[in-house]
Structures are given as structure tokens and as C-alpha cells.
Design an enzyme around this catalytic site. Structure first.
Site, PDB file in Angstrom:
ATOM      1  N   ASP A  45       0.848  -1.201   0.000  1.00 20.91           N
ATOM      2  CA  ASP A  45       0.000   0.000   0.000  1.00 20.91           C
ATOM      3  C   ASP A  45       0.875   1.240   0.000  1.00 20.91           C
ATOM      4  O   ASP A  45       2.059   1.186   0.352  1.00 20.91           O
ATOM      5  CB  ASP A  45      -0.955   0.016   1.204  1.00 20.91           C
ATOM      6  CG  ASP A  45      -0.240   0.130   2.549  1.00 20.91           C
ATOM      7  OD1 ASP A  45       0.841  -0.480   2.704  1.00 20.91           O
ATOM      8  OD2 ASP A  45      -0.753   0.837   3.445  1.00 20.91           O
TER       9      ASP A  45
ATOM     10  N   GLU B 223       0.068  -0.952   5.869  1.00 21.44           N
ATOM     11  CA  GLU B 223       1.133  -0.376   6.704  1.00 21.44           C
ATOM     12  C   GLU B 223       0.940   1.113   6.891  1.00 21.44           C
ATOM     13  O   GLU B 223       1.117   1.643   7.990  1.00 21.44           O
ATOM     14  CB  GLU B 223       2.508  -0.651   6.082  1.00 21.44           C
ATOM     15  CG  GLU B 223       3.679  -0.444   7.058  1.00 21.44           C
ATOM     16  CD  GLU B 223       4.185   0.987   7.143  1.00 21.44           C
ATOM     17  OE1 GLU B 223       4.923   1.287   8.082  1.00 21.44           O
ATOM     18  OE2 GLU B 223       3.838   1.826   6.271  1.00 21.44           O
TER      19      GLU B 223
HETATM   20  N1  BES Z   1       8.721   3.217   5.407  1.00 25.16           N
HETATM   21  C1  BES Z   1       8.125   4.012   6.423  1.00 25.16           C
HETATM   22  C2  BES Z   1       8.890   3.952   7.711  1.00 25.16           C
HETATM   23  C3  BES Z   1      10.109   4.828   7.737  1.00 25.16           C
HETATM   24  C4  BES Z   1       9.983   6.191   7.591  1.00 25.16           C
HETATM   25  C5  BES Z   1      11.323   4.279   7.915  1.00 25.16           C
HETATM   26  C6  BES Z   1      11.093   6.989   7.619  1.00 25.16           C
HETATM   27  C7  BES Z   1      12.423   5.072   7.934  1.00 25.16           C
HETATM   28  C8  BES Z   1      12.312   6.430   7.786  1.00 25.16           C
HETATM   29  C9  BES Z   1       6.704   3.534   6.661  1.00 25.16           C
HETATM   30  O1  BES Z   1       6.031   3.219   5.478  1.00 25.16           O
HETATM   31  C10 BES Z   1       5.946   4.647   7.312  1.00 25.16           C
HETATM   32  O2  BES Z   1       5.673   5.615   6.649  1.00 25.16           O
HETATM   33  N2  BES Z   1       5.600   4.514   8.600  1.00 25.16           N
HETATM   34  C11 BES Z   1       4.777   5.461   9.268  1.00 25.16           C
HETATM   35  C12 BES Z   1       4.078   4.820  10.419  1.00 25.16           C
HETATM   36  C13 BES Z   1       2.779   4.159  10.082  1.00 25.16           C
HETATM   37  C14 BES Z   1       2.160   3.605  11.330  1.00 25.16           C
HETATM   38  C15 BES Z   1       1.838   5.064   9.361  1.00 25.16           C
HETATM   39  C16 BES Z   1       5.585   6.585   9.849  1.00 25.16           C
HETATM   40  O3  BES Z   1       6.744   6.413  10.226  1.00 25.16           O
HETATM   41  O4  BES Z   1       5.014   7.680   9.946  1.00 25.16           O
HETATM   42 MN    MN Z   2       7.185   2.055   4.268  1.00 26.75          MN
HETATM   43 MN    MN Z   3       5.367   5.114   4.528  1.00 22.81          MN
END
Ligand code: BES
Ligand code: MN
Ligand code: MN
Length: 456
Positions: free
Chosen positions: A88, A153
Site C-alpha cells: 500500500d 502499513e
Molecule cells: N517506510 C516508512 C517507515 C520509515 C519512515 C522508515 C522513515 C524510515 C524512515 C513507513 O512506510 C511509514 O511511513 N511509517 C509510518 C508509520 C505508520 C504507522 C503510518 C511513519 O513512520 O510515519
Molecule cells: Mn514504508
Molecule cells: Mn510510509
């Protein structure tokens, strides 16, 4: 018979075409209007897993978007890796700020531009390509491989933890492998061993039953937008300290060794400032930028609305005002405890004349792994082989809440072999993935399978 690296080199054009196909599917998980597109991305991945050589691949419906599961388990006696990723993506708006349309992948300057290029369609693909390369060159893979690719995710993985709980046996493995982070820079390859956690809330403040004329009523009733602004302003002080009582109670202090290792990385505040177009950096006093990003918790306002925001002027006292706020967490804070403390503080700050609602949206704890773990060391060797340079260990400020669930439910380490870059524009217009890193990523993922397999 060609080598794995030779196979990957020969098949670059096809792997790029396949990535483009997946990127063309607008699988925006938060948008109810995209439900069928999300399902289409799941179906595409299932077919791709089969094509790459998985002996089985299935789509598991959930109450939300489906989970794609695939496996190749024909290496008896060898370790098993569980590759986790997400198909997604975040919404693409504001559309007008994209140089080329978000769901029409465009290759410019050695990068592929599209929503999901780095987060996470491009990155998850490297493991599929790696398995395929092993199977097509030698008919076997040095490890058993399971794929768990979710479609939720970006909305907090609401149905994944129950899925893992219900399928522990099927998902059992020796290590979880994830590519959903960035390397330190193109010149400094890295393995990520820490992520911050997250606790996300919506705050609704209501003053009256309906909007009021600000002349007839202004001065005699509360303005909820004002009340909310004052509550939010009290969350942090001018030195960047979060003022929620007890917020720092469980925060693990940075050790001198950690501070030294962060400081040894070639980070430049001047360059960082320039990259993000900021006149000055701003954060918690007493900490460096990398310390603030990787090892210190924060509270942020993600959005704030209420009242009249259209063209021109409207003299009104809004009946309600709203904000989305979130905390990035570090070891050993827990989302539940921080949630309670933030809510209690907001209620205490609220004037009697408003009613406050605090809704917990989603979250998860921080994650920090020992760099000496054999799985992380194997990842280090794999990256060194693909990049010709020994990687450093870094952390990230972002969150992948499900990683902590893997540790808790499967009791295995996670290896974060990211191949994105900090300036990939994840969640923003002109998201991209560097093609050189994509191709190196394919190799690194293939070498990781070898390095993990040789520890049998
Ligand atoms: N791939 C990201 C996580 C990430 C962000 C890793 C920046 C390293 C650096 C993931 O898809 C993401 O966006 N995670 C969200 C959290 C989720 C619960 C919506 C985030 O970090 O805001
Ligand atoms: Mn991600
Ligand atoms: Mn993300």
C-alpha cells in the site's frame, strides 16, 4: 550458467518494467475509493511471487486490505527468512506539485519517480528479484523464504498483528528481513538497527452546539479554536522539551558510546538545512540533529483545522476545532502509557467551557536491535558485497510498528536492509527511487540469502 549477479544484471530491464507495472496501481490504503486498486496490487504481487518461483502464493482477506503470503521452502535444514513489506502507499496529493503524474512511473536522471517507488514497492521488490535470481541460476535458494506483504502499513497495520498471531506456525522463521528504510547516503551504505515508535491521536474540542456570529457572541463565549491553540502550545516549551508530565520517565538515556558513534557519521547540519530548505534547524536543546532524530522522543502537530479557512473573511466563532497530533517514541516508552499521559494533560489544560475528545488512532513501540547479532552481521556482509563498502549501523526516526510485533510474537531478530535515500520524498510529491540503489538492492538481497544460508 550465469551467476546471481550476472542474472540480475541481465534482467534489469524486466525488473524495472515489473516495478513500473506495480507502481501504476494506485493502492492508496487510506482511500475507500481505491479499495479495488489495493486488491489489484495484492493480486499482481501474488502472481509475481509465483512467477519468481514461490511454490505457493496466496491472498488472505482481512477485515481491511488483504495480506499476500508466498513461500519457497525447499532448502531443508537451512535457515528461513520472512520477508516483510507493504504494497500500500500514501495518498499522492497535492497532485499539482508532482513533476510527472504519481501513478505513471517516469524515469529521469537514473531514478524512477512514482508514489510507492521507495515506500515500499521498489524496496520490497528486491527480495522477490533476489529469490528469482537464485532459483533461475542454480535451481535453489540458500535459505527458505517466506513473504508477508501487507496492504495496510500506511494506516497503522490494524489487521496484521492479529494475522501474525493467528499464523505463528506458518510464519515461523529465523529472521525477519525488511527493506523499508533509507541508507545513510549514496556514499555511506548502512544497516538500520533502530526505529522510533509512534502514538497518534486526534483531538476534538467543542465549544457550542453550532457556529455563532462573532459580533453577537464574541467575548461572551469561548472560541474552541483558541482553546485548542492554547492547549497545543502548552505541549512543548521553547527549548523543544515536551511538557506532558511523565513524558520522559522511561526514556532510555543515550550512552556516551552511542553519542560517539552518532557523532562519527558524516552528517552535516549545513547540508541538512539546505536539503530541506530551512532557515534554521530547531529541536530539543542539548542534543545533536542525529540524536534528536534517532534517540529522542517528540510531539508534533500533524494537522489543525476548524472555523473558516476559505477565500476572504467570515466573522464566525466556530463551534469546534480539531488537531491531529503524534509522538515519536524511543525505548522504553510505550504507546499506551504515552497515550494516557497526553490525554490526561490535554484534559487538564482544557478550559471548563470546552468539551474535549481524544481519540487514539494508532501506534507502536520503538525498536532497537543489537548490532552484534549474527543476522545483522550477515546483512552487513551482504551490503558490503553489493556496495563494495563496509556499511555503518544507523537508526531512523520513522516507524514500522509491526517490527516490534515480530520480535514479540515470533521471537526472532529483524534485519532492516533499506536501499532508499533520505531525499526520496516518501509521503511527498516526486517520490523516487534511485535505480542504481534498486539494482544494488537486488544484489544485496541475493547476497543476504547466501550469507544467512551459510550460517546453517
Ligand atoms: N517506510 C516508512 C517507515 C520509515 C519512515 C522508515 C522513515 C524510515 C524512515 C513507513 O512506510 C511509514 O511511513 N511509517 C509510518 C508509520 C505508520 C504507522 C503510518 C511513519 O513512520 O510515519
Ligand atoms: Mn514504508
Ligand atoms: Mn510510509
Amino acid at each position: 550458467m550465469s551467476t546471481v549477479a550476472g542474472y540480475l544484471a541481465e534482467n534489469r530491464p524486466r525488473h524495472l518494467d515489473q516495478l513500473s507495472e506495480l507502481l501504476r496501481i494506485p493502492s492508496v490504503s487510506t482511500d475507500p475509493g481505491r479499495r479495488e486498486d489495493v486488491a489489484r496490487a495484492a493480486a499482481w504481487l501474488k502472481a509475481r511471487l509465483r512467477e519468481a518461483g514461490c511454490t505457493s502464493a496466496e491472498i488472505h482477506p482481512t477485515e481491511g486490505h488483504p495480506v499476500v503470503y508466498g513461500e519457497w521452502l525447499s532448502a531443508p535444514g537451512r535457515p528461513t527468512i520472512l520477508v516483510y513489506g507493504h504494497y500500500d502507499v500514501q495518498p499522492a496529493d497535492p497532485l499539482e506539485l508532482w513533476t510527472s503524474p504519481p501513478f505513471e512511473p517516469s524515469i529521469r536522471d537514473g531514478r524512477i519517480y512514482a508514489r510507492g517507488a521507495t515506500d515500499d514497492k521498489g524496496q520490497l521488490s528486491i527480495h522477490v528479484n533476489a529469490l528469482e535470481a537464485h532459483l533461475r541460476t542454480s535451481g535453489r535458494c540458500p535459505v527458505n523464504v517466506k513473504f508477508l506483504i501487507e496492504g495496510e502499513e500506511e494506516i497503522g497495520s490494524p489487521h496484521l498483528t492479529p494475522f501474525i498471531e493467528a499464523n505463528r506456525k506458518r510464519l515461523s522463521c529465523d529472521a525477519v528481513v525488511v527493506s523499508d528504510t533509507a541508507i545513510f547516503s549514496k556514499k555511506v551504505p548502512s544497516i538500520c538497527h533502530g526505529l522510533r515508535g509512534l502514538a497518534y491521536f486526534q483531538v476534538d474540542v467543542r465549544g457550542t452546539d453550532h457556529d455563532l456570529h462573532s459580533g453577537s457572541f464574541g467575548g461572551a463565549v469561548i472560541n474552541p479554536a483558541f482553546a485548542l491553540a492554547q492547549m497545543l502550545a502548552a505541549l512543548k516549551d521553547a527549548r523543544g522539551k515536551v511538557k506532558v508530565p511523565g513524558f520522559y520517565d522511561r526514556v532510555r538515556k543515550l550512552t556516551p558510546a552511542e553519542r560517539k558513534s552518532f557523532a562519527s557519521l558524516p552528517h552535516s547540519d549545513a547540508r541538512f538545512k539546505k536539503e530541506i530548505g530551512a532557515p534554521e534547524l530547531h529541536g530539543e536543546a542539548g542534543f545533536t540533529t542525529l540524536e534528536r532524530l534517532w534517540a529522542r522522543p517528540t510531539i508534533e502537530i500533524n494537522g489543525i483545522w476548524g472555523g473558516f479557512t476559505g477565500e476572504g473573511a467570515k466573522t464566525v466563532i466556530p463551534a469546534e476545532a480539531h488537531a491531529k497530533i503524534s509522538c515519536r517514541l524511543v525505548p522504553n516508552q510505550t504507546p499506551a502509557e504515552i497515550g494516557r499521559k497526553v490525554e490526561a494533560y490535554l484534559r487538564k489544560l482544557a478550559p471548563k467551557a470546552v468539551r474535549v475528545k481524544v481519540k487514539n488512532l494508532h501506534g507502536g513501540p520503538a525498536w532497537l536491535a543489537e548490532t552484534g547479532h549474527p543476522a545483522l552481521q550477515a546483512a552487513g556482509r551482504a551490503v558490503e558485497r553489493a556496495f563494495g563498502k563496509r556499511p555503518v549501523f544507523t537508526r531512523e526516526g520513522g516507524s514500522i510498528p509491526v517490527i516490534a510485533s515480530f520480535t514479540r510474537l515470533l521471537g526472532v531478530p529483524s534485519v532492516l536492509l533499506g536501499v532508499g535515500l533520505q531525499d526520496d520524498n516518501a509521503h511527498a510529491p516526486d517520490e523516487k527511487l534511485d535505480l542504481d540503489l534498486f539494482f544494488r538492492g537486488n544484489e544485496a538481497a541475493a547476497y543476504l540469502m547466501e550469507e544467512m544460508g551459510s550460517r546453517a
